[in-house]
Each structure stands twice: as C-alpha cells, then as structure tokens.
Design a protein around this motif. Sequence first.
Motif, mmCIF file in Angstrom:
data_model
loop_
_atom_site.group_PDB
_atom_site.id
_atom_site.type_symbol
_atom_site.label_atom_id
_atom_site.label_comp_id
_atom_site.label_asym_id
_atom_site.label_seq_id
_atom_site.Cartn_x
_atom_site.Cartn_y
_atom_site.Cartn_z
ATOM 1 N N ARG A 194 11.004 4.036 5.436
ATOM 2 C CA ARG A 194 9.714 4.718 5.569
ATOM 3 C C ARG A 194 8.859 4.370 4.355
ATOM 4 N NH1 ARG A 194 8.089 8.261 9.887
ATOM 5 N NH2 ARG A 194 5.859 8.392 9.496
ATOM 6 N N ILE A 195 7.712 3.760 4.592
ATOM 7 C CA ILE A 195 6.794 3.409 3.508
ATOM 8 C C ILE A 195 5.747 4.507 3.407
ATOM 9 C CG2 ILE A 195 5.170 1.693 2.642
ATOM 10 C CD1 ILE A 195 6.617 -0.368 4.420
ATOM 11 N N GLN A 196 5.783 5.241 2.320
ATOM 12 C CA GLN A 196 4.954 6.435 2.201
ATOM 13 C C GLN A 196 3.744 6.273 1.291
ATOM 14 O OE1 GLN A 196 8.382 8.978 1.025
ATOM 15 N NE2 GLN A 196 7.919 10.173 2.870
ATOM 16 N N SER A 197 3.714 5.230 0.482
ATOM 17 C CA SER A 197 2.622 5.099 -0.480
ATOM 18 C C SER A 197 2.338 3.639 -0.784
ATOM 19 C CB SER A 197 2.969 5.825 -1.783
ATOM 20 O OG SER A 197 4.051 5.167 -2.437
ATOM 21 N N ILE A 198 1.184 3.394 -1.369
ATOM 22 C CA ILE A 198 0.813 2.047 -1.801
ATOM 23 C C ILE A 198 1.750 1.578 -2.909
ATOM 24 C CG2 ILE A 198 -0.994 0.669 -2.905
ATOM 25 C CD1 ILE A 198 -1.655 1.325 -0.036
ATOM 26 N N SER A 199 2.121 2.466 -3.807
ATOM 27 C CA SER A 199 3.032 2.091 -4.905
ATOM 28 C C SER A 199 4.383 1.644 -4.366
ATOM 29 C CB SER A 199 3.219 3.278 -5.858
ATOM 30 O OG SER A 199 2.013 3.612 -6.502
ATOM 31 N N GLN A 200 4.926 2.378 -3.398
ATOM 32 C CA GLN A 200 6.197 2.009 -2.791
ATOM 33 C C GLN A 200 6.083 0.658 -2.087
ATOM 34 O OE1 GLN A 200 7.521 4.710 0.251
ATOM 35 N NE2 GLN A 200 9.412 3.582 0.670
ATOM 36 N N LEU A 201 4.969 0.437 -1.416
ATOM 37 C CA LEU A 201 4.741 -0.833 -0.729
ATOM 38 C C LEU A 201 4.755 -1.997 -1.714
ATOM 39 C CD1 LEU A 201 3.848 -2.300 1.955
ATOM 40 C CD2 LEU A 201 1.506 -2.005 1.117
ATOM 41 N N HIS A 202 4.047 -1.863 -2.822
ATOM 42 C CA HIS A 202 4.009 -2.923 -3.833
ATOM 43 C C HIS A 202 5.399 -3.211 -4.392
ATOM 44 C CE1 HIS A 202 -0.300 -3.920 -5.119
ATOM 45 N NE2 HIS A 202 -0.391 -3.290 -3.955
ATOM 46 N N ALA A 203 6.155 -2.149 -4.625
ATOM 47 C CA ALA A 203 7.508 -2.321 -5.161
ATOM 48 C C ALA A 203 8.383 -3.086 -4.174
ATOM 49 C CB ALA A 203 8.119 -0.957 -5.474
ATOM 50 N N MET A 204 8.271 -2.779 -2.888
ATOM 51 C CA MET A 204 9.052 -3.467 -1.866
ATOM 52 C C MET A 204 8.665 -4.936 -1.761
ATOM 53 S SD MET A 204 9.193 -0.688 1.249
ATOM 54 C CE MET A 204 9.777 -1.975 2.367
ATOM 55 N N MET A 205 7.383 -5.232 -1.953
ATOM 56 C CA MET A 205 6.893 -6.608 -1.843
ATOM 57 C C MET A 205 7.133 -7.408 -3.120
ATOM 58 S SD MET A 205 3.221 -6.197 0.110
ATOM 59 C CE MET A 205 3.099 -6.153 1.892
ATOM 60 N N GLY A 206 7.542 -6.710 -4.174
ATOM 61 C CA GLY A 206 7.759 -7.393 -5.438
ATOM 62 C C GLY A 206 6.484 -7.632 -6.223
ATOM 63 N N PHE A 207 5.442 -6.849 -5.949
ATOM 64 C CA PHE A 207 4.170 -6.995 -6.640
ATOM 65 C C PHE A 207 4.071 -6.006 -7.807
ATOM 66 C CE2 PHE A 207 2.112 -8.358 -2.377
ATOM 67 C CZ PHE A 207 2.577 -9.656 -2.553
ATOM 68 N N GLU A 208 3.087 -6.256 -8.677
ATOM 69 C CA GLU A 208 2.825 -5.332 -9.780
ATOM 70 C C GLU A 208 2.316 -4.002 -9.225
ATOM 71 O OE1 GLU A 208 -0.001 -7.185 -12.314
ATOM 72 O OE2 GLU A 208 1.404 -8.707 -13.066
ATOM 73 N N LYS A 209 2.328 -2.983 -10.085
ATOM 74 C CA LYS A 209 1.821 -1.681 -9.673
ATOM 75 C C LYS A 209 0.369 -1.810 -9.227
ATOM 76 C CE LYS A 209 4.835 1.149 -12.602
ATOM 77 N NZ LYS A 209 4.889 2.172 -13.684
ATOM 78 N N PRO A 210 -0.021 -1.078 -8.186
ATOM 79 C CA PRO A 210 -1.397 -1.187 -7.682
ATOM 80 C C PRO A 210 -2.408 -0.617 -8.671
ATOM 81 C CG PRO A 210 -0.248 0.639 -6.614
ATOM 82 C CD PRO A 210 0.785 -0.106 -7.414
ATOM 83 N N THR A 211 -3.624 -1.168 -8.626
ATOM 84 C CA THR A 211 -4.686 -0.667 -9.499
ATOM 85 C C THR A 211 -5.404 0.532 -8.897
ATOM 86 O OG1 THR A 211 -6.201 -2.298 -8.527
ATOM 87 C CG2 THR A 211 -5.078 -2.917 -10.572
ATOM 88 N N HIS A 212 -5.166 0.764 -7.605
ATOM 89 C CA HIS A 212 -5.715 1.945 -6.937
ATOM 90 C C HIS A 212 -4.575 2.609 -6.180
ATOM 91 C CE1 HIS A 212 -8.138 4.575 -4.417
ATOM 92 N NE2 HIS A 212 -9.225 4.233 -5.082
ATOM 93 N N PRO A 213 -4.446 3.919 -6.248
ATOM 94 C CA PRO A 213 -3.288 4.590 -5.636
ATOM 95 C C PRO A 213 -3.321 4.681 -4.114
ATOM 96 C CG PRO A 213 -4.784 6.213 -6.577
ATOM 97 C CD PRO A 213 -5.301 4.872 -6.998
ATOM 98 N N LEU A 214 -4.500 4.461 -3.496
ATOM 99 C CA LEU A 214 -4.626 4.729 -2.059
ATOM 100 C C LEU A 214 -4.989 3.508 -1.216
ATOM 101 C CD1 LEU A 214 -6.512 8.154 -2.180
ATOM 102 C CD2 LEU A 214 -4.059 7.758 -1.865
ATOM 103 N N ILE A 215 -5.296 2.384 -1.851
ATOM 104 C CA ILE A 215 -5.682 1.201 -1.080
ATOM 105 C C ILE A 215 -5.313 -0.059 -1.853
ATOM 106 C CG2 ILE A 215 -8.037 1.185 -2.025
ATOM 107 C CD1 ILE A 215 -8.974 0.173 0.769
ATOM 108 N N SER A 216 -4.945 -1.097 -1.118
ATOM 109 C CA SER A 216 -4.566 -2.356 -1.754
ATOM 110 C C SER A 216 -4.963 -3.528 -0.864
ATOM 111 C CB SER A 216 -3.053 -2.396 -2.017
ATOM 112 O OG SER A 216 -2.675 -3.616 -2.635
ATOM 113 N N VAL A 217 -5.397 -4.625 -1.486
ATOM 114 C CA VAL A 217 -5.671 -5.872 -0.786
ATOM 115 C C VAL A 217 -4.613 -6.875 -1.218
ATOM 116 C CG1 VAL A 217 -7.289 -7.770 -0.394
ATOM 117 C CG2 VAL A 217 -8.147 -5.422 -0.640
#
Length: 301
Positions: A6-29
Amino acid sequence: MAEIIRIQSISQLHAMMGFEKPTHPLISVIDVSKWEIGKEWVGVKAVSDLYSIALKDASCGLEYGRNTYDFGEGVLMFTAPNQTLLKTKEQALGEVQGWMIFFHPDMIRNTPLGQLIDNYHFFSYDIHEALHLSEIEQHTLGECVNLISKEIKARIDNHSQRVIVSTLELLLNYSQRYYERQFSTRSAQNKDVVSQFERLLKEYYSAGKFAELGVPQIEYFSDNIHLSPNYLSDLLKKETGVSAKDHISTFIVEKAKVLLLSDADSISGVAYKLGFNYPHYFSRLFKSKTGLTPQEYREMN
C-alpha cells in the motif's frame, strides 16, 4: 497469496523508487527515464492512495486488473486512489522516456478541483482506454508539467498550492479536450460499440431478464463489450448525445407503451415485467419521459 503493498504517501513512493526525498510532501513529478525497475519489483502488486498521470513513449509492461498491456507509442494514462497496478517486466535506466505526476488527495482538498475531480472520468478508465496524443498535444501537456515541476522545486509559499493546483486543473482540462478528439476520430469503432450496446439491451429484454434480474446496469454492458463503465458511458454520450442511463430508460418506456396497449396486466404487472420491484418508480420514469402516467397513457390510447 502474494503481498500487496500500500503506497500511502509521496515520501513512501520516492523511497520505493529509490529517489531522493521529495521537495513537496503532496505532489511529485517523476522523470520516467530515471526510474529503474529491478526484477524484485516484477509481479509485486501495489495499491496506491495517490492519483497519477503518466505519459510514456515505449513498451512499459503494465498489468491493470486482469489484463496486461504493452504500448509502442506515447500514451497518457490516469489512475485514481485504490486502483491496483502491477509491473510485468524490468525497466532499465533510460529505457522508457516520459513523465509521471503523483499527487495525494490532500493536495486538492478544499480547492475547486477537489470538488470537480470526479468529473474527470478518465481516472477510472481501463488502461487499454488510454489517451493517444499527437506531438503537439504532448508538447502542450509537457509545458504544464514543467510549470508544476518548477513550482514544486521552488520555495513553498502562500501561493504554491493555488498555482500548482490551477496548473494541474489546466492539464486535466486539456486531457478532457484530447479525449473528446479521440472519441471523434474513432467514430467507426464507436458506432460499432453503440450497435453492440443496443443489441445487448434488446437481447436482455428478449430473454426476460428485466423481470428476472431487474433493470440492467452499465456494468452489465461494459463487461460484455470489454470497456470500463465510465469509458462506455462517455463514448455513448459523445456518439449519440444520450447517456447510457437515458438509453436504457428510453428503451424501457418504449417497451412499456407496447405492453400498456397490448397487455391485460395491471400497471404493477407491466412494471414488474420491466424490472421494477416498486411500481411507483416505473410510473415516475414513464411520466418523466412522456408527460403522462402509465394509466393516463393507457386510457388515452
């Protein structure tokens, strides 16, 4: 049974993808070319609490529901929260070009877009009903994505949410326009779908299923035509000017006219034959379409 993530947040999504922490907590490109998918993620099901919009220009190996899809051209795909996706193949860096926008429902909560988001039916279309874009259309949407990306990377201030959400809404409105263009350019295919819908409706009635199972729902037709309910409904509305619900209601009223003049049954009996457990619902529908109650129609004819 395989585990479902279950992907619940943008931060969790970035971690799963191996990306750096997002610069915005609610949206990512996301730049898709920088997303590497190893074999450990192939076959893993994920349910997301996020909305997503994705433009990809190559075979992406995606399973949605019970079907697997491979695209060789640039397509735009939309998913809403609580939809299940699964990757069917690995993806090397640079193998696929494109972008993805992920945003949490909180991003648009308490905004006009939050009130209107359900009107963008393509968020619940099937993947094989994705939007195929021309180069010009891709460029136009790309400009919206670049604006959102720049705003995300900038310092968050009192205007950030309004600017991001308004640009996101502009992107969705363009997508709505392009979907209407796609419906128009596939007129021959669409007419075949309309014919299938009408045939299924007639067969349902001829088989006595109105009385046995009740008035058919849009899901009955979409399952048989192999389209999502919203896509089928939008296609019918675009092609005929009438929604699926109105198609069914008009069919019922036309059959009711025949039964009222040729059947010895009571008004309630006619209602039951047409799938209504409560005759007053039938009478209300009949009057809304004809201006007369079933009894008035019978007496006048």
